[in-house]
Design a protein around this motif. Structure first.
Motif, mmCIF file in Angstrom:
data_model
loop_
_atom_site.group_PDB
_atom_site.id
_atom_site.type_symbol
_atom_site.label_atom_id
_atom_site.label_comp_id
_atom_site.label_asym_id
_atom_site.label_seq_id
_atom_site.Cartn_x
_atom_site.Cartn_y
_atom_site.Cartn_z
ATOM 1 N N ALA A 153 0.829 -1.202 0.000
ATOM 2 C CA ALA A 153 0.000 0.000 0.000
ATOM 3 C C ALA A 153 0.863 1.251 0.000
ATOM 4 N N LEU A 154 1.963 1.236 0.737
ATOM 5 C CA LEU A 154 2.860 2.383 0.748
ATOM 6 C C LEU A 154 3.504 2.595 -0.616
ATOM 7 N N GLN A 155 3.920 1.509 -1.267
ATOM 8 C CA GLN A 155 4.502 1.621 -2.608
ATOM 9 C C GLN A 155 3.489 2.164 -3.598
ATOM 10 N N GLN A 156 2.258 1.679 -3.533
ATOM 11 C CA GLN A 156 1.225 2.168 -4.445
ATOM 12 C C GLN A 156 0.924 3.642 -4.202
ATOM 13 N N SER A 157 0.908 4.053 -2.939
ATOM 14 C CA SER A 157 0.624 5.462 -2.658
ATOM 15 C C SER A 157 1.754 6.350 -3.173
ATOM 16 N N GLU A 158 3.004 5.889 -3.076
ATOM 17 C CA GLU A 158 4.117 6.665 -3.627
ATOM 18 C C GLU A 158 4.021 6.758 -5.139
ATOM 19 N N GLN A 159 3.652 5.655 -5.803
ATOM 20 C CA GLN A 159 3.487 5.675 -7.255
ATOM 21 C C GLN A 159 2.368 6.626 -7.662
ATOM 22 N N LEU A 160 1.273 6.606 -6.939
ATOM 23 C CA LEU A 160 0.163 7.498 -7.261
ATOM 24 C C LEU A 160 0.554 8.955 -7.049
ATOM 25 N N ALA A 161 1.327 9.236 -6.006
ATOM 26 C CA ALA A 161 1.776 10.610 -5.775
ATOM 27 C C ALA A 161 2.678 11.079 -6.915
ATOM 28 N N GLU A 162 3.548 10.202 -7.406
ATOM 29 C CA GLU A 162 4.398 10.550 -8.548
ATOM 30 C C GLU A 162 3.555 10.804 -9.795
ATOM 31 N N ARG A 163 2.543 9.993 -10.019
ATOM 32 C CA ARG A 163 1.670 10.183 -11.181
ATOM 33 C C ARG A 163 0.932 11.512 -11.110
ATOM 34 N N VAL A 164 0.453 11.870 -9.928
ATOM 35 C CA VAL A 164 -0.248 13.139 -9.773
ATOM 36 C C VAL A 164 0.700 14.298 -10.067
ATOM 37 N N GLN A 165 1.938 14.206 -9.581
ATOM 38 C CA GLN A 165 2.906 15.274 -9.855
ATOM 39 C C GLN A 165 3.193 15.384 -11.345
ATOM 40 N N THR A 166 3.314 14.243 -12.010
ATOM 41 C CA THR A 166 3.544 14.243 -13.456
ATOM 42 C C THR A 166 2.364 14.864 -14.189
ATOM 43 N N LEU A 167 1.160 14.492 -13.818
ATOM 44 C CA LEU A 167 -0.026 15.066 -14.462
ATOM 45 C C LEU A 167 -0.119 16.567 -14.218
ATOM 46 N N GLU A 168 0.220 17.010 -13.017
ATOM 47 C CA GLU A 168 0.183 18.449 -12.742
ATOM 48 C C GLU A 168 1.217 19.188 -13.573
ATOM 49 N N ARG A 169 2.411 18.614 -13.743
ATOM 50 C CA ARG A 169 3.421 19.259 -14.596
ATOM 51 C C ARG A 169 2.944 19.345 -16.038
ATOM 52 N N LEU A 170 2.343 18.258 -16.528
ATOM 53 C CA LEU A 170 1.828 18.270 -17.905
ATOM 54 C C LEU A 170 0.719 19.303 -18.076
ATOM 55 N N LEU A 171 -0.181 19.367 -17.098
ATOM 56 C CA LEU A 171 -1.258 20.347 -17.182
ATOM 57 C C LEU A 171 -0.725 21.775 -17.087
ATOM 58 N N ASP A 172 0.297 21.984 -16.284
ATOM 59 C CA ASP A 172 0.897 23.320 -16.194
ATOM 60 C C ASP A 172 1.471 23.740 -17.538
ATOM 61 N N GLN A 173 2.042 22.801 -18.280
ATOM 62 C CA GLN A 173 2.610 23.118 -19.602
ATOM 63 C C GLN A 173 1.520 23.302 -20.644
ATOM 64 N N GLU A 174 0.521 22.432 -20.645
ATOM 65 C CA GLU A 174 -0.503 22.443 -21.679
ATOM 66 C C GLU A 174 -1.601 23.475 -21.419
ATOM 67 N N VAL A 175 -2.044 23.574 -20.180
ATOM 68 C CA VAL A 175 -3.144 24.485 -19.805
ATOM 69 C C VAL A 175 -2.673 25.306 -18.609
ATOM 70 N N PRO A 176 -2.025 26.450 -18.857
ATOM 71 C CA PRO A 176 -1.406 27.189 -17.767
ATOM 72 C C PRO A 176 -2.388 27.657 -16.670
ATOM 73 N N GLY A 177 -3.611 27.946 -16.968
ATOM 74 C CA GLY A 177 -4.529 28.477 -15.974
ATOM 75 C C GLY A 177 -5.458 27.450 -15.349
ATOM 76 N N TRP A 178 -5.123 26.194 -15.410
ATOM 77 C CA TRP A 178 -6.035 25.150 -14.945
ATOM 78 C C TRP A 178 -6.225 25.162 -13.429
ATOM 79 N N ARG A 179 -5.295 25.747 -12.677
ATOM 80 C CA ARG A 179 -5.425 25.749 -11.212
ATOM 81 C C ARG A 179 -6.376 26.819 -10.696
ATOM 82 N N GLN A 180 -6.624 27.846 -11.473
ATOM 83 C CA GLN A 180 -7.559 28.889 -11.029
ATOM 84 C C GLN A 180 -9.004 28.411 -11.256
ATOM 85 N N PRO A 181 -9.876 28.718 -10.258
ATOM 86 C CA PRO A 181 -11.291 28.287 -10.391
ATOM 87 C C PRO A 181 -12.038 29.047 -11.473
#
Length: 77
Positions: free
Chosen positions: A49-77
């Motif tokens: 479970a700890l390994q899976q949670s670390e993998q999921l955290a890495e995936r979320v960080q990767t997705l956030e980096r991709l979204l920051d590059q592709e859609v710069p304003g995605w974090r604003q509501p």
């Protein structure tokens, strides 16, 4: 002794000599199991479970980096 006292002696004896010892044995057995901690199978599941949670955290960080590059304003509501 009065009849009321004799009426209480039998149930009290049954409780003291049958119920209390069984209760104590079960209580301390469960307490010992809790004090032992995790068994090997539970420890392995926790590690997975700890390994899976670390993998999921890495995936979320990767997705956030991709979204920051592709859609710069995605974090604003």
């Amino acid at each position: 002794m009065s009849e009321l006292a004799w009426a209480l002696v039998a149930p009290l004896n049954i409780f003291l000599f049958l119920v209390v010892p069984v209760w104590l044995v079960l209580h301390y057995r469960s307490k010992r199991r809790l004090d032992e901690g995790l068994d090997e199978a539970a420890r392995q599941r926790l590690e997975q479970a700890l390994q899976q949670s670390e993998q999921l955290a890495e995936r979320v960080q990767t997705l956030e980096r991709l979204l920051d590059q592709e859609v710069p304003g995605w974090r604003q509501p």
